[in-house]
Design a protein around this motif. Structure first.
Motif, PDB file in Angstrom:
ATOM      1  N   ILE A 228       0.867  -1.175   0.000  1.00 26.35           N
ATOM      2  CA  ILE A 228       0.000   0.000   0.000  1.00 26.35           C
ATOM      3  C   ILE A 228       0.904   1.225   0.000  1.00 26.35           C
ATOM      4  CG2 ILE A 228      -1.970  -1.087   1.127  1.00 26.35           C
ATOM      5  CD1 ILE A 228      -1.114   0.293   3.723  1.00 26.35           C
ATOM      6  N   SER A 229       0.353   2.358  -0.377  1.00 27.22           N
ATOM      7  CA  SER A 229       1.169   3.562  -0.464  1.00 27.22           C
ATOM      8  C   SER A 229       1.689   3.953   0.920  1.00 27.22           C
ATOM      9  CB  SER A 229       0.353   4.713  -1.049  1.00 27.22           C
ATOM     10  OG  SER A 229      -0.662   5.112  -0.152  1.00 27.22           O
ATOM     11  N   PRO A 230       2.880   4.553   0.989  1.00 27.88           N
ATOM     12  CA  PRO A 230       3.410   4.993   2.289  1.00 27.88           C
ATOM     13  C   PRO A 230       2.478   5.962   3.008  1.00 27.88           C
ATOM     14  CG  PRO A 230       5.114   5.092   0.599  1.00 27.88           C
ATOM     15  CD  PRO A 230       3.823   4.811  -0.117  1.00 27.88           C
ATOM     16  N   GLN A 231       1.789   6.820   2.238  1.00 24.85           N
ATOM     17  CA  GLN A 231       0.883   7.785   2.866  1.00 24.85           C
ATOM     18  C   GLN A 231      -0.286   7.075   3.554  1.00 24.85           C
ATOM     19  OE1 GLN A 231       2.054   7.885  -0.242  1.00 24.85           O
ATOM     20  NE2 GLN A 231       2.624   9.967  -0.846  1.00 24.85           N
ATOM     21  N   THR A 232      -0.860   6.082   2.867  1.00 25.13           N
ATOM     22  CA  THR A 232      -1.976   5.353   3.466  1.00 25.13           C
ATOM     23  C   THR A 232      -1.510   4.517   4.645  1.00 25.13           C
ATOM     24  OG1 THR A 232      -3.254   5.323   1.413  1.00 25.13           O
ATOM     25  CG2 THR A 232      -3.748   3.606   3.022  1.00 25.13           C
ATOM     26  N   GLU A 233      -0.332   3.934   4.536  1.00 28.67           N
ATOM     27  CA  GLU A 233       0.206   3.169   5.661  1.00 28.67           C
ATOM     28  C   GLU A 233       0.399   4.069   6.881  1.00 28.67           C
ATOM     29  OE1 GLU A 233       3.508  -0.295   6.469  1.00 28.67           O
ATOM     30  OE2 GLU A 233       3.831   1.086   4.805  1.00 28.67           O
ATOM     31  N   SER A 234       0.911   5.285   6.660  1.00 23.13           N
ATOM     32  CA  SER A 234       1.087   6.232   7.767  1.00 23.13           C
ATOM     33  C   SER A 234      -0.258   6.626   8.364  1.00 23.13           C
ATOM     34  CB  SER A 234       1.822   7.486   7.281  1.00 23.13           C
ATOM     35  OG  SER A 234       3.130   7.179   6.856  1.00 23.13           O
ATOM     36  N   LEU A 235      -1.258   6.828   7.494  1.00 20.76           N
ATOM     37  CA  LEU A 235      -2.588   7.202   7.973  1.00 20.76           C
ATOM     38  C   LEU A 235      -3.193   6.088   8.824  1.00 20.76           C
ATOM     39  CD1 LEU A 235      -5.045   9.105   7.987  1.00 20.76           C
ATOM     40  CD2 LEU A 235      -5.796   7.992   5.862  1.00 20.76           C
ATOM     41  N   ILE A 236      -3.101   4.848   8.353  1.00 23.81           N
ATOM     42  CA  ILE A 236      -3.654   3.722   9.110  1.00 23.81           C
ATOM     43  C   ILE A 236      -2.955   3.592  10.458  1.00 23.81           C
ATOM     44  CG2 ILE A 236      -3.843   1.202   9.164  1.00 23.81           C
ATOM     45  CD1 ILE A 236      -4.347   1.304   6.147  1.00 23.81           C
ATOM     46  N   ASP A 237      -1.628   3.764  10.467  1.00 21.65           N
ATOM     47  CA  ASP A 237      -0.888   3.696  11.735  1.00 21.65           C
ATOM     48  C   ASP A 237      -1.353   4.785  12.702  1.00 21.65           C
ATOM     49  OD1 ASP A 237       0.584   1.553  10.837  1.00 21.65           O
ATOM     50  OD2 ASP A 237       2.366   2.725  10.320  1.00 21.65           O
TER      51      ASP A 237
END
Length: 304
Positions: A228-237
């Protein structure tokens, strides 16, 4: 986008268990209460979201529960007392295709649902069969063909109003899965990362093949992936850290842009927008281009 994949995870399980929860029994009034399920110190906990409309007599009680205040609402935490629940939950989310769906409390019961591909049907049934002996008072509401993502969201929306947010951003970090001719759709599996060993669900042709990807179905093509995109991964975290619940989150890659569609409880819209902006302001000099914020409807969502 959603119409293409609506019923690719073609089976569903829903069940409920009795819980000894204090907060919803005091403030729920028999209504469905939006909650966030999380794991802490090998125990299941829930955040219960309450609107900031307390009677004065209730304020000391709320303060005693170590509340977190989030843009017009209050979240209070409570340990979920239901013997054997944590084990069965971890077993389900450890399967390749199982995606957690609705989770809510009502009248001293916790209601859960999962969507999954028929390739995991025997494993799901085996876990369920073994759990009947472990979970006192478990009630199986449904196990069979799924009505699809939009049907599930419409069911949630009938109890807890949902909002839909759609936005896009440039692939400035060179996310490899977003490159190439095909446009796979990824459904983010919103489950505790510690036990989510298969990652997320990718529908369609992969542009990049990772050794960790797992083939769920050859036709139609469905994979479990950590791409998944780094931005979405950061958002989920960030959402997991702050315990803000989502209904679904999808990514789609087209023409150098990453498109994201989210459905979430209406009362959590402001906290979500705040954290979305935080992800982009901390990572790079760009903002997501928001194309839609609207109340959920099935006709609207299926055509996104």
């Amino acid at each position: 986008m959603i119409k293409e994949i609506d019923r690719m995870l073609d089976f569903k399980l829903s069940f409920s268990i009795p819980v000894d929860d204090f907060v919803s029994s005091i403030f729920g009034g028999g209504e469905s209460i939006p909650t966030y399920l999380y794991l802490k110190d090998e125990e299941a906990w829930i955040d219960i979201y309450l609107k900031n409309a307390f009677e004065e007599k209730d304020i000391p009680l709320i303060e005693s529960l170590t509340p977190v205040y989030l843009d017009g609402l209050t979240a209070v935490s409570e340990r979920l007392i239901a013997s054997g629940f944590l084990d069965i939950y971890k077993e389900f989310i450890s399967l390749p295709s199982v995606v957690p769906g609705g989770f809510f409390l009502k009248e001293k019961r916790a209601y859960l649902s999962f969507r999954f591909h028929k390739s995991d049907k025997e494993s799901v049934f085996s876990i369920l069969r073994n759990s009947i002996a472990k979970l006192k008072g478990i009630k199986i509401d449904y196990l069979g063909p799924s009505n699809g993502i939009t049907w599930e969201l419409s069911s949630i929306n009938s109890r807890i109003p949902l909002m839909v947010v759609q936005y896009s951003f440039g692939n400035s970090r060179g996310f490899k899965a977003a490159q190439g001719e095909s446009s796979p759709i990824i459904e983010c599996r919103l489950a505790p990362k510690k036990y989510n060993k298969y990652g997320h669900i990718m529908y369609g042709e992969r542009n990049i093949i990772n050794d960790s990807d797992y083939s769920i179905c050859a036709k139609p093509k469905i994979f479990a992936t950590n791409s998944i995109s780094p931005q979405t991964e950061s958002l989920i975290d960030l959402l997991e850290r702050d315990r803000i619940a989502l209904g679904v989150l999808f990514e789609n890659y087209k023409k150098g842009k990453i498109n994201v569609t989210v459905a979430l409880p209406q009362l959590l819209l402001n906290p979500f927008i705040t954290r979305l902006q935080t992800v982009f302001s901390e990572s790079e000099n760009q903002s997501p281009s928001v194309s839609l914020i609207a109340p959920y409807s099935e006709d609207l969502f299926v055509d996104l």
